[in-house]
Design a protein around this motif. Structure first.
Motif, short mmCIF file in Angstrom:
data_model
loop_
_atom_site.label_atom_id
_atom_site.label_comp_id
_atom_site.label_asym_id
_atom_site.label_seq_id
_atom_site.Cartn_x
_atom_site.Cartn_y
_atom_site.Cartn_z
N SER A 241 -6.82 20.61 28.33
CA SER A 241 -5.70 21.54 28.51
C SER A 241 -4.77 21.08 29.62
CB SER A 241 -6.22 22.95 28.82
OG SER A 241 -6.98 22.95 30.04
N ALA A 242 -5.36 20.48 30.69
CA ALA A 242 -4.55 19.99 31.81
C ALA A 242 -4.30 18.50 31.72
CB ALA A 242 -5.24 20.31 33.13
N ASN A 243 -4.95 17.86 30.73
CA ASN A 243 -4.82 16.42 30.53
C ASN A 243 -5.13 15.65 31.82
OD1 ASN A 243 -4.41 14.12 29.00
ND2 ASN A 243 -2.23 14.00 29.53
N ASP B 221 -10.37 17.37 31.21
CA ASP B 221 -9.88 18.70 30.86
C ASP B 221 -8.69 18.53 29.92
OD1 ASP B 221 -8.85 21.21 30.62
OD2 ASP B 221 -8.84 21.65 32.77
#
Length: 539
Positions: free
Chosen positions: A302-304, A300
């Motif tokens: 965006s959340a790394n 993900d």
């Protein structure tokens, strides 16, 4: 009558005192001393000296000697600074002596030396800086000695040279002598014809006729670079975006490590493979575990972090041992080799939202490895098993499935199969834990044996390609890991080097900033990283 006598006597006494005073002045001043005599064992004329059967190089000669010769002398070497006391020398000759070594700076302090003859001696070794400082030398002879090679740049700085004589030596025309061939093509000095005494390929050939590109002097080795403080059972390198990544599977912590930070962790489970897979710029990792099931994770951005998106059917995959990813006609697949008695090696296909079971292969055969490759431009799988010979499957494009095609004869109990290509020809490395591992070549109809390797305790026989270099690395639980290098002329592997890795299980290559590294997983010790270094043997 007495006065004259006293006058004479006084004159004599005065004369004696003047003479004594004069002597005292000379000694005190130190400029006017007795000139050196000709050394014992030497014969000196006005400007020449000849020494015969001397045990060492004398340090004193008449100051007007400009030519010095040594014949049948008993010293073993010419040591540093042997002639600093004879700076006026213009010619120096050694012949029929017993010394075999010339040290560095042996002729230091001879700025006027123009002729140096070192002939008919027993010289086998010369220091790289033996002739340093001989900037006026125009003629050098090393003829009829026992020289097999010369150190690189031994003539460096001798720009006045017009003649070099190397006849009568046993020169080996290998990479150590490549520099001499290059020098001969650029120097203004003339050389008499000299011949190679070896190796066999050049024996008897004129060195004067050789060309620098005749020598193949570039070799390579794997040099220890770093030890990582964890065990691992698999390792894989991949590219995502513009970056290089590495994934290690840690069996005892149930952890996948991506590059140098924690990716996935399952305490108490046993991770055997962490396989990365990139589809449409999305990064997935397939995590195979012996306990607790196997799973698929997606990064993900965006959340790394990685999020679990799917479980793999535990009824099909009970004891995973290997994962292979591949593409056929633009579609993405992976296959898991299952080594349990009840499981089944299974092919999974990406459908745009997830992976589904596409085909089960080889049920209940305890498969230990699966290899994807193309044979005659057609997709194939080779399954290795502890219960039968390696089985070859071919992709059926109309049915979109793999059909069993054949097996590899007389190769029971093969743990894994890995393939490589040399000049378009297909080869496979077959690993055996007990017995001999082998290399086989595809002849258009079947695989035929090329080479056999003793391999007690081997669980990985990994081919590795780096540029034009082809290697095969044979790991062992009982001995050192053997690195073999492909010899194009022989058409087989030759020993290259040994690596100390405890219980190796997998090898992978990664390139970073024009540097190439070999990653070596270790089941019982530290994971190792080696750097692939190019070495010019002519240096």
């Amino acid at each position: 009558m007495g006065y004259p006598g006293r006058a004479v006597s006084g004159w004599k006494g005065w004369t004696l005192m003047v003479w004594v005073a004069a002597v005292s002045l000379v000694l005190a001043d130190g400029r006017r001393v007795r000139p050196p005599r000709c050394p014992v064992g030497c014969t000196c004329t006005k400007d020449n000296a000849l020494c015969e059967n001397v045990r060492s190089v004398p340090h004193t000669f008449p100051s007007d000697v400009v030519s010095l010769s040594f014949v049948k002398s008993g010293f073993n070497e010419i040591i540093e600074g042997s002639f600093v006391h004879t700076p006026a020398l213009q010619l120096l000759l050694f012949t029929a002596n017993s010394f075999d070594l010339i040290d560095e700076d042996a002729f230091l302090g001879l700025p006027h030396l123009e002729y140096l003859f070192i002939e008919n001696n027993k010289i086998a070794s010369i220091s790289p800086y033996a002739f340093r400082g001989l900037k006026a030398l125009i003629h050098l002879s090393l003829a009829y000695n026992n020289l097999e090679t010369l150190p690189k740049d031994v003539f460096k700085g001798m720009d006045a040279l017009t003649k070099v004589d190397l006849r009568g030596n046993n020169l080996i025309c290998d990479c150590k002598l490549k520099w001499l061939v290059e020098w001969m093509h650029h120097t203004n000095a003339t050389l008499d014809q000299i011949y190679c005494s070896g190796p066999p390929i050049y024996q008897g050939k004129k060195i004067n006729d050789l060309l620098p590109h005749s020598f193949d002097c570039i070799t390579a080795e794997f040099a220890s670079y770093q030890s990582l403080k964890f065990e691992s059972i698999s390792v894989g390198a991949f590219t995502f975006g513009e970056d290089q990544y590495v994934v290690f599977a840690q069996p005892f912590t149930g952890t996948c490590i991506l590059v140098m930070y924690l990716l996935l962790s399952y305490p108490g489970t046993s991770t055997v493979v962490c396989k990365p897979m990139v589809i449409d710029n999305h990064l997935f990792v397939i995590v195979a575990q012996l306990f607790g099931g196997s799973h698929i994770y997606k990064r993900d951005p965006s959340a790394n972090k990685f999020i679990k998106i799917q479980d793999i059917d535990i009824l099909k995959i009970r004891k995973p041992n290997d994962i292979e990813t591949f593409m056929i006609d633009g579609e993405s697949f992976f296959v898991i080799a299952d080594s349990s008695k009840a499981g089944s090696t299974t092919v999974y296909k990406w459908n745009g939202n997830g992976f589904y079971s596409h085909q089960s292969l080889h049920p209940w055969f305890r498969d230990t490895d699966v290899e994807y490759l193309e044979i005659s431009n057609k997709p194939h799988l080779i399954l290795s098993s502890s219960s039968q010979r390696p089985v070859v499957y071919q992709w059926n494009r109309s049915q979109k499935q793999f059909d069993r095609r054949t097996d590899i004869p007389e190769m029971e109990d093969v743990f894994s199969v890995k393939h490589f290509r040399v000049k378009g020809e297909l080869f496979i490395c077959l690993t055996r834990f007990i017995g001999d591992s082998k290399v086989m070549r595809w002849d258009g109809a079947m695989f035929k044996e090329v080479q056999t390797f003793p391999s007690r305790g081997s669980m990985v026989f990994q081919p590795v390609s780096i540029g034009n270099w082809q290697y095969a690395i044979l790991g062992s639980d009982y001995s050192l890991t053997q690195v073999y290098q492909w010899d194009t002329e022989r058409g087989q592997f030759v020993p290259s080097q040994e690596l100390n890795i405890q219980a190796p299980r997998a090898f992978s290559m990664v390139s970073i900033d024009d540097r190439v590294f070999l990653l070596a997983s270790s089941f019982k010790g530290k994971t190792q990283i080696y750097e692939h270094l190019m070495i010019d043997m002519s240096n």
